[in-house]
Design a protein around this motif. Structure first.
Motif, short mmCIF file in Angstrom:
data_model
loop_
_atom_site.label_atom_id
_atom_site.label_comp_id
_atom_site.label_asym_id
_atom_site.label_seq_id
_atom_site.Cartn_x
_atom_site.Cartn_y
_atom_site.Cartn_z
N GLY A 1 -3.72 0.39 12.52
CA GLY A 1 -3.23 0.98 11.28
C GLY A 1 -3.11 -0.04 10.16
O GLY A 1 -3.41 0.25 8.99
N ALA A 2 -2.68 -1.26 10.51
CA ALA A 2 -2.56 -2.33 9.51
C ALA A 2 -3.92 -2.69 8.93
O ALA A 2 -4.08 -2.82 7.70
CB ALA A 2 -1.92 -3.56 10.16
N PHE B 1 -3.96 10.83 6.71
CA PHE B 1 -4.89 10.73 7.84
C PHE B 1 -4.79 9.45 8.68
O PHE B 1 -5.36 9.41 9.76
CB PHE B 1 -6.35 10.91 7.37
N VAL B 2 -4.09 8.42 8.22
CA VAL B 2 -3.97 7.20 9.03
C VAL B 2 -3.24 7.50 10.34
O VAL B 2 -3.64 7.04 11.41
CB VAL B 2 -3.24 6.09 8.24
N GLY B 3 -2.15 8.28 10.23
CA GLY B 3 -1.35 8.59 11.41
C GLY B 3 -2.06 9.45 12.44
O GLY B 3 -1.69 9.45 13.61
N ILE B 4 -3.09 10.17 12.01
CA ILE B 4 -3.82 11.02 12.95
C ILE B 4 -5.02 10.27 13.53
O ILE B 4 -5.22 10.25 14.74
CB ILE B 4 -4.36 12.30 12.26
N ALA B 5 -5.80 9.66 12.66
CA ALA B 5 -7.09 9.11 13.08
C ALA B 5 -6.98 7.80 13.85
O ALA B 5 -7.69 7.60 14.84
CB ALA B 5 -7.98 8.92 11.85
N VAL B 6 -6.10 6.90 13.42
CA VAL B 6 -6.05 5.57 14.02
C VAL B 6 -5.69 5.62 15.52
O VAL B 6 -6.34 4.93 16.32
CB VAL B 6 -5.08 4.65 13.25
N PRO B 7 -4.67 6.40 15.94
CA PRO B 7 -4.39 6.45 17.38
C PRO B 7 -5.61 6.90 18.20
O PRO B 7 -5.84 6.39 19.30
CB PRO B 7 -3.24 7.47 17.49
N HIS B 8 -6.37 7.84 17.66
CA HIS B 8 -7.55 8.31 18.37
C HIS B 8 -8.61 7.21 18.44
O HIS B 8 -9.26 7.03 19.48
CB HIS B 8 -8.12 9.54 17.67
N ILE B 9 -8.79 6.48 17.34
CA ILE B 9 -9.74 5.36 17.33
C ILE B 9 -9.34 4.31 18.35
O ILE B 9 -10.17 3.75 19.07
CB ILE B 9 -9.84 4.75 15.91
N PRO C 1 1.14 -1.62 20.31
CA PRO C 1 0.64 -2.74 19.49
C PRO C 1 -0.77 -2.50 18.96
O PRO C 1 -1.11 -2.94 17.85
CB PRO C 1 0.67 -3.93 20.46
N GLY C 2 -1.60 -1.77 19.74
CA GLY C 2 -2.95 -1.47 19.29
C GLY C 2 -2.95 -0.60 18.05
O GLY C 2 -3.68 -0.86 17.09
N CYS C 3 -2.13 0.45 18.06
CA CYS C 3 -2.02 1.33 16.90
C CYS C 3 -1.48 0.59 15.68
O CYS C 3 -1.93 0.81 14.55
CB CYS C 3 -1.13 2.53 17.22
N PHE C 4 -0.50 -0.28 15.93
CA PHE C 4 0.07 -1.03 14.80
C PHE C 4 -0.99 -1.91 14.14
O PHE C 4 -1.14 -1.90 12.91
CB PHE C 4 1.25 -1.89 15.27
N LEU C 5 -1.73 -2.65 14.96
CA LEU C 5 -2.78 -3.52 14.40
C LEU C 5 -3.89 -2.70 13.75
O LEU C 5 -4.36 -3.03 12.66
CB LEU C 5 -3.36 -4.40 15.51
N GLY D 1 1.20 0.39 7.08
CA GLY D 1 0.04 0.99 7.73
C GLY D 1 0.21 1.03 9.24
O GLY D 1 -0.10 2.03 9.89
N GLY D 2 0.71 -0.07 9.79
CA GLY D 2 0.99 -0.10 11.22
C GLY D 2 2.05 0.90 11.62
O GLY D 2 1.94 1.59 12.64
N ALA D 3 3.10 1.01 10.80
CA ALA D 3 4.18 1.95 11.07
C ALA D 3 3.68 3.39 11.07
O ALA D 3 4.06 4.20 11.93
CB ALA D 3 5.30 1.79 10.03
N LEU D 4 2.82 3.71 10.12
CA LEU D 4 2.30 5.08 10.00
C LEU D 4 1.46 5.45 11.22
O LEU D 4 1.54 6.57 11.74
CB LEU D 4 1.47 5.21 8.73
N SER D 5 0.67 4.50 11.70
CA SER D 5 -0.16 4.74 12.87
C SER D 5 0.68 4.96 14.13
O SER D 5 0.41 5.87 14.92
CB SER D 5 -1.12 3.57 13.07
N VAL D 6 1.70 4.12 14.31
CA VAL D 6 2.59 4.27 15.47
C VAL D 6 3.34 5.60 15.40
O VAL D 6 3.52 6.28 16.40
CB VAL D 6 3.58 3.09 15.57
N SER D 7 3.76 5.98 14.19
CA SER D 7 4.45 7.26 14.00
C SER D 7 3.55 8.42 14.41
O SER D 7 3.97 9.35 15.10
CB SER D 7 4.88 7.42 12.54
N GLY D 8 2.28 8.37 13.99
CA GLY D 8 1.33 9.41 14.37
C GLY D 8 1.12 9.46 15.87
O GLY D 8 1.03 10.54 16.46
#
Length: 338
Positions: free
Chosen positions: A291-292, A262-270, A285-289, A70-77
């Motif tokens: 997304g996790a 949608f995790v990779g799109i929404a989490v960075p914005h959040i 680190p924020g996106c990783f946490l 989940g963290g990886a997907l968020s950082v990728s996005g």
């Protein structure tokens, strides 16, 4: 301590506490509910064979996988949004996850159909090839299509094509070893083991550390190519780095859990709204946490909401995160009109 650092510290502390709480909830809930005290005892000194099997062999690998992937997907996005300069870019929407899924499915069917057991590394390599091909297609379209919304539509169409081909592959696969292929193709952490968790964790940790190391040139690139050049950043090199790191992260997620929407799109914005910054040194680190936390929470809901029936995690993430993406599209349209 200035107000910005205080905000960052508070956000990180809250996210770490939330992650710990959801971790114990995930370990405790399921077909057999287990108390926090029993979980702590089993993790420290596993004595009960039955409870140890439930916690250490089934739930713990799944929870760690949800956290790491989940963290990886968020950082990728987040990296894709920097690369394309748009907050609605992401591996799922641009068809990158679907292409990775297709190549993993083809590899599994081809190798397992010939009696060759597929390793975790082969799955990651297959997913990475699919991700790179999809990224190349999206980049080629980006040269022709300047409107980002239209580019997103093209990415969605690529995703649909890849998903349709994958569905054919899954439907007509008759090998008895491909038991979880259908669930995996919809997005699921079910059946993941510690060997797969170890391989995925090593890849993700290395990729995230590399992202953090390159946070300064990535931050300069984020402010515009001209600014980055003036700061001495090699634009071609940083573009390659962004492509490789985002593809490796999204490919690892797809290889072990299938496409997660949608995790990779929404989490960075959040995270941008929570941290009130877009600096990579804070956002990575924020996106990783973030997304996790969101992925682990959605996975808990996916396996317990309609227990004993388990739904795909993408169904849950779509319900909670698709409205965020809709808001981004509407807000962007309002800004362009204004």
């Amino acid at each position: 301590m200035d107000s910005n650092k205080k905000r960052y510290n508070v956000c990180f502390l809250v996210m770490i506490c939330a992650l710990v709480i959801i971790f114990f909830i995930g370990m405790g809930v399921g077909s057999a509910d287990i108390s926090v005290l029993d979980i702590s005892k089993s993790l420290i000194n596993p004595g009960d064979v039955y409870m140890g099997r439930i916690l250490l062999s089934i739930r713990l690998p799944r929870i760690i996988a949800a956290i790491v992937l989940g963290g990886a997907l968020s950082v990728s996005g987040y990296l894709l949004q920097i690369f394309f300069g748009n907050p609605i870019a992401g591996p799922y929407v641009l068809g990158i996850s679907s292409s990775a899924k297709l190549f993993v499915a083809l590899s599994m069917v081809f190798l397992l159909g010939r009696g060759v057991m597929i390793s975790s590394l082969v799955m990651v390599i297959a997913a990475f090839i699919g991700s790179i091909i999809a990224m190349a297609a999206v980049m080629a379209l980006a040269q022709k299509v300047r409107n980002m919304s239209l580019l997103v539509v093209c990415g969605v169409m690529i995703g649909y094509i890849c998903s349709a081909i994958t569905e054919f592959v899954v439907t007509f696969a008759d090998d008895t070893n491909i038991v979880n292929l259908h669930n995996w193709s919809l997005g699921s952490f079910s059946g993941i083991n510690m060997e797969q968790v170890l391989v995925s964790s090593v890849i993700v940790i290395i990729a995230v550390i590399c992202t953090f190391i390159f946070s300064k040139p990535i931050g300069a690139f984020q402010l515009g190519e001209n600014y980055a050049r003036n700061m001495g950043v090699n634009i071609k090199r940083i573009r390659i780095i962004l492509i490789l790191l985002s593809s490796i992260l999204s490919a690892t997620v797809t290889a072990f859990a299938g496409p997660i929407s949608f995790v990779g799109i929404a989490v960075p914005h959040i995270m941008r709204m929570a941290m009130k910054t877009a600096k990579p040194v804070v956002m990575v680190p924020g996106c990783f946490l973030g997304g996790a936390i969101i992925t682990l929470l959605c996975d808990c809901i996916a396996r317990t909401a309609f227990a004993p029936t388990e739904i795909s995690i993408s169904a849950v993430t779509s319900v909670f995160l698709a409205p965020v993406v809709i808001y981004l599209l509407v807000a962007r349209r309002e800004v362009s009109r204004g």
